[in-house]
Write an enzyme that holds these catalytic residues in place. Structure first.
Site, PDB file in Angstrom:
ATOM      1  CG  ASP A   1      -1.875  -0.963   1.373  1.00 53.39           C
ATOM      2  OD1 ASP A   1      -1.853  -1.786   0.441  1.00 53.39           O
ATOM      3  OD2 ASP A   1      -3.057  -1.050   2.080  1.00 53.39           O
TER       4      ASP A   1
ATOM      5  CG  HIS B   1      -4.076   2.738  -0.714  1.00 59.24           C
ATOM      6  ND1 HIS B   1      -5.191   1.837  -0.286  1.00 59.24           N
ATOM      7  CD2 HIS B   1      -3.495   3.049   0.258  1.00 59.24           C
ATOM      8  CE1 HIS B   1      -4.951   1.948   1.148  1.00 59.24           C
ATOM      9  NE2 HIS B   1      -3.747   2.639   1.434  1.00 59.24           N
TER      10      HIS B   1
ATOM     11  CG  HIS C   1      -3.789   7.059   2.642  1.00 59.28           C
ATOM     12  ND1 HIS C   1      -4.262   6.913   4.049  1.00 59.28           N
ATOM     13  CD2 HIS C   1      -3.296   5.669   2.685  1.00 59.28           C
ATOM     14  CE1 HIS C   1      -3.803   5.713   4.665  1.00 59.28           C
ATOM     15  NE2 HIS C   1      -3.322   5.115   3.550  1.00 59.28           N
TER      16      HIS C   1
ATOM     17  CG  HIS D   1       1.796  -0.202   4.801  1.00 60.64           C
ATOM     18  ND1 HIS D   1       1.317  -1.325   5.454  1.00 60.64           N
ATOM     19  CD2 HIS D   1       0.451   0.378   4.488  1.00 60.64           C
ATOM     20  CE1 HIS D   1      -0.293  -1.172   5.439  1.00 60.64           C
ATOM     21  NE2 HIS D   1      -0.549  -0.079   4.878  1.00 60.64           N
TER      22      HIS D   1
END
Length: 383
Positions: free
Chosen positions: A37, A87, A91, A187
């Protein structure tokens, strides 16, 4: 044979100088998939080199704002055969956004990826913070998106967004949770923390350890399942980070790697106070005004303004036209036109009898699901 291997055995295997050889990934009985991500991050080039060395494709849930900053990386990812998904752009926490803002978030990311030469492999989105409430789901599915939230698959996490986590802790958490069909959530440079180095260090150990346990690596499909896959690496050079990497305000302290910039909110928060001097034992007011900086106003997402007071000051009440206030914070979710401001909020405070000198209050705001943040510090003299 493989079932009898323990985490300790895997740790020993992954500590060897020579990596575990990459087997042919088709014909395996149990597949898992690596996902990342928040990219493209400062650490993404390192991640891509590791994946090529290990011959493992990954699924990248990238943020449009970071794609725009370093478009050569997603272009390389797609050319190399990795799965490119969304994504969102900034965010945000999607449940705080109206439907039109959710649509804009995914559309802007589509445009960023297309412009980078890295169109979505298929319409797939991972909601930030892994949360998609029913209205958000309805909006995303109406656009034809597959949703990859926490409850939408066999996810395994290692909390690698926390910079205190070591590579060994990340590796062990992932290997301990492995099961057929699992999606490994990592991540390699979160958008709101300085983590990432430990994750990159853990990735080759995770790959070697999983293979030692009898797992093969596949790719994620639109149905959320892991499909068999083979990776024939190219000889093209992995692109470098060329521009500052965008970050949201950090939720963990630490030093951000490389060249970076913080994402600016289109809304600005300004603070003032009256009377000019607060009297010890009396009351005073801090006034906060949230307004548009330019061509973009508030989009109907939840806007929150809060105050932080120093010792010597205590909140009496908070109030502002059109604002809903509770304790030290006020919220609203109506649209604000460009170059306009919401009605101000007055935070009335009591001043301790013994207070003296200069005291400072901090007002802060969050909007657009937490991705718009601003603050101001107001100092007042007390006598």
């Amino acid at each position: 044979m493989f079932a009898a291997l323990t985490i300790a055995t895997v740790t020993a295997l992954t500590s060897l100088t020579a990596p575990v050889a990459a087997p042919a990934e088709t014909g395996c009985g149990q597949y898992v998939a690596l996902t990342f991500d928040d990219g493209p991050s400062y650490y993404r080039p390192q991640t891509l080199r590791v994946l090529r060395d290990k011959r493992v494709h990954a699924t990248f849930f990238d943020n449009g704002v970071r794609v725009d900053a370093n478009p050569r990386l997603p272009a390389f990812q797609v050319a190399e055969g990795h799965v490119q998904l969304s994504h969102t752009y900034l965010h945000p926490f999607l449940p705080e956004l109206p439907a039109a803002a959710v649509v804009k978030e995914v559309r802007r990311t589509e445009e960023a990826l297309a412009s980078a030469g890295a169109p979505l492999t298929f319409k797939g989105v991972r909601p930030p913070y892994t949360v998609a409430d029913p209205p958000t789901r309805a909006t995303l599915t109406s656009l034809g998106y597959s949703i990859f939230a926490r409850e939408d698959g066999e996810w395994i996490y290692a909390e690698d967004w926390n910079p205190a986590r070591t590579a060994a802790e990340i590796r062990d958490a992932i290997l301990a949770g492995l099961r057929p069909g699992a999606l490994i959530g990592l991540h390699d440079g979160p958008i709101d923390t300085p983590a990432g180095a430990a994750t990159v260090a853990a990735v080759p150990q995770i790959i070697d350890g999983a293979r030692a346990l009898g797992y093969c690596f596949g790719v994620v499909g639109a149905d959320g399942r892991v499909a068999p896959d083979e990776y024939t690496p190219s000889t093209r050079n992995v692109p470098r980070i060329g521009n500052p990497v965008p970050y949201l305000p950090l939720v963990y302290p630490g030093n951000v790697p490389g060249s970076y910039e913080f994402i600016r909110s289109p809304l600005s928060l300004k603070a003032g106070h009256f009377p000019a001097v607060f009297q010890a034992g009396g009351t005073g007011v801090f006034r906060a005004t949230l307004g548009s900086l330019g061509r973009e106003g508030a989009d109907g997402s939840v806007q929150t303004v809060a105050v932080e007071l120093p010792e010597g000051l205590a909140l009496v009440k908070a109030a502002g036209q059109g604002w809903t206030c509770a304790n030290d914070r006020c919220t609203r979710n109506d649209v604000l036109a460009p170059h306009k401001a919401y009605p101000p909020i007055d935070f009335t405070v009591s001043v301790a009898p013994g207070a003296t000198g200069k005291l400072a209050a901090t007002v802060n705001s969050q909007g657009h699901g937490g991705s718009w943040q601003s603050w101001d510090v107001e100092e007042v003299r007390v006598r």
